[in-house]
Design an enzyme around this catalytic site. Structure first.
Site, PDB file in Angstrom:
ATOM      1  N   GLU A   8      46.080  20.833  26.108  1.00 50.35           N
ATOM      2  CA  GLU A   8      46.255  19.951  24.955  1.00 50.35           C
ATOM      3  C   GLU A   8      44.902  19.599  24.330  1.00 50.35           C
ATOM      4  O   GLU A   8      44.760  19.570  23.104  1.00 50.35           O
ATOM      5  CB  GLU A   8      46.979  18.663  25.367  1.00 50.35           C
ATOM      6  CG  GLU A   8      48.346  18.909  25.998  1.00 50.35           C
ATOM      7  CD  GLU A   8      48.288  18.966  27.511  1.00 50.35           C
ATOM      8  OE1 GLU A   8      49.196  18.406  28.151  1.00 50.35           O
ATOM      9  OE2 GLU A   8      47.342  19.575  28.058  1.00 50.35           O
ATOM     10  N   ARG A  47      48.099  40.450  41.177  1.00 54.25           N
ATOM     11  CA  ARG A  47      47.002  39.789  41.903  1.00 54.25           C
ATOM     12  C   ARG A  47      46.260  38.822  40.989  1.00 54.25           C
ATOM     13  O   ARG A  47      45.956  37.692  41.378  1.00 54.25           O
ATOM     14  CB  ARG A  47      46.036  40.829  42.452  1.00 54.25           C
ATOM     15  CG  ARG A  47      46.567  41.649  43.606  1.00 54.25           C
ATOM     16  CD  ARG A  47      45.561  42.706  44.031  1.00 54.25           C
ATOM     17  NE  ARG A  47      46.070  43.565  45.089  1.00 54.25           N
ATOM     18  CZ  ARG A  47      45.469  44.673  45.505  1.00 54.25           C
ATOM     19  NH1 ARG A  47      44.323  45.066  44.949  1.00 54.25           N
ATOM     20  NH2 ARG A  47      45.999  45.385  46.485  1.00 54.25           N
ATOM     21  N   ARG A  49      41.402  45.269  40.010  1.00 56.22           N
ATOM     22  CA  ARG A  49      40.472  46.281  39.515  1.00 56.22           C
ATOM     23  C   ARG A  49      40.885  46.840  38.155  1.00 56.22           C
ATOM     24  O   ARG A  49      40.520  47.959  37.788  1.00 56.22           O
ATOM     25  CB  ARG A  49      40.329  47.393  40.553  1.00 56.22           C
ATOM     26  CG  ARG A  49      39.679  46.898  41.839  1.00 56.22           C
ATOM     27  CD  ARG A  49      39.307  47.998  42.805  1.00 56.22           C
ATOM     28  NE  ARG A  49      40.452  48.652  43.401  1.00 56.22           N
ATOM     29  CZ  ARG A  49      41.133  48.175  44.443  1.00 56.22           C
ATOM     30  NH1 ARG A  49      40.797  47.017  44.981  1.00 56.22           N
ATOM     31  NH2 ARG A  49      42.148  48.852  44.946  1.00 56.22           N
TER      32      ARG A  49
END
Length: 364
Positions: free
Chosen positions: A53, A185, A208
């Site tokens: 906000e 991930r 990666r």
């Protein structure tokens, strides 16, 4: 109504940008609209602040006066490390707030909405509440159940195997599926495996994807006896990407010192007859700030989480090939339908990623 939906969904999309980066705070999205024009947008910044906000108000500036704010979670009303967002919204002259969800945090729990309403702001609550609850599942689970929201990921061959004989890793899915795992991930605060997987696979457990290497989660290894190899990929990278090792109370002190010397954190957990007590471990992780945990371990860890009724979501990547009868089953000591047919989990979506099929389950 269509415009309201569009702007709230934009806010939800913005909030997803911060998943995995804002813990222990929720990753909120906010959009400020005036006369049909988006004049400010924000999402919770890395580390949990500034809040969404405040970011949206900063970008909107004077245009916030008389505007409508769309926000995916109730603005905070308490003094923490930052002043209340509700006060900032009032001070900016926002005239209408559309909030997706009441914050279950007892320090907020409707007080932010009431504070704004008492200041003369029109407050509507509940638009896209189900979507917002999914987006904030980690925050809600940590507040209500005092543990992280748990997602179990498995890559399974067409004959129900996850590894070859001797628990040796084998390629089951294609590149698109592997990229999705890296994205998962990045969107979780932490990823956990067992010591068996750590020794067999010597994984990095980092994200990666190009440009997202800095969004890797905390890597956690369940390692009752502290057997994690010091020369392995996890310990050797602990100073670059956080590594926490969960050990039993009687694990060797010299092993703990060696791991800490390499940059790892060691958590002494409560043990049980078979290893580490998951309930108390997850409570400890929640106290450390973890809200979203991805289980990427092998069959033993996967089965342990399932048996302990700690799986909130499951993502199953099904590859088209067979491993063979000597391969390792997906769940140690359990048939796969202990997950796919569980009354605690329901299939809510299926997608194709090239030749691979992905099934998404969620807690009922």
């Amino acid at each position: 109504m269509a415009d309201h939906l569009r702007y709230m969904r934009l806010a939800l999309s913005l909030g997803r940008r911060g998943l995995g980066q804002t813990w222990p705070n929720p990753s909120v999205g906010a959009v400020i609209v005036k006369d049909g024009i988006v004049v400010g947008r924000g999402w919770t910044q890395p580390g949990g602040r500034p809040h969404a906000e405040v970011e949206a108000l900063r970008r909107a500036g004077e245009a916030a006066k008389g505007a409508t704010l769309y926000v995916t979670l109730e603005p905070c009303s308490h003094h923490g490390k930052t002043p209340p967002c509700a006060d900032a919204i009032i001070a900016a002259g926002i005239s209408h707030v559309v909030s997706a969800l009441v914050d279950p945090n007892p320090e907020v729990a409707g007080q932010g909405h009431w504070r704004m309403a008492e200041a003369g702001i029109v407050v509507d609550v509940g638009l896209c509440a189900d979507e917002a609850a999914r987006a904030h599942a980690g925050h809600i689970r940590r507040v209500r159940d005092h543990r992280p929201h748990v997602t179990l990921k498995l890559a399974i061959s067409s004959d129900g195997k996850v590894a070859s004989v001797g628990r040796k890793p084998v390629a089951i899915t294609g590149e698109s599926a592997r990229e999705r795992v890296h994205l998962m991930r990045a969107m979780n605060d932490a990823v956990v495996i067992g010591i068996g997987t750590a020794i067999a696979d010597d994984p990095m457990l980092t994200c990666r994807l190009p440009g997202m290497e800095g969004r890797s989660p905390v890597r956690i290894v369940l390692d009752r006896e502290l057997r994690l190899p010091i020369k392995g990929a996890l310990a050797q990278s602990a100073k670059q990407t956080p590594l926490w090792v969960v050990a039993g109370a009687d694990a060797p002190a010299e092993r703990e010192r060696a791991l800490k010397d390499h940059g790892a954190g060691v958590i002494r957990a409560v043990g049980n007859a078979t290893g580490i007590d998951l309930q108390s471990t997850l409570k400890e992780l929640a106290e450390c700030g973890i809200t979203r945990l991805m289980v990427e371990g092998g069959p033993t860890v996967a089965a342990s989480f399932l048996q302990a009724d700690l799986v909130d979501e499951a993502v199953l990547f099904h590859g088209p090939g067979n491993v063979g009868p000597t391969g390792i089953d997906a769940l140690e000591g359990l048939p796969l339908d202990a997950l796919t047919g569980s009354p605690r989990l329901r299939l809510h979506d299926t997608q194709m990623l090239g030749p691979d099929r992905v099934e998404f389950f969620e807690r009922t």
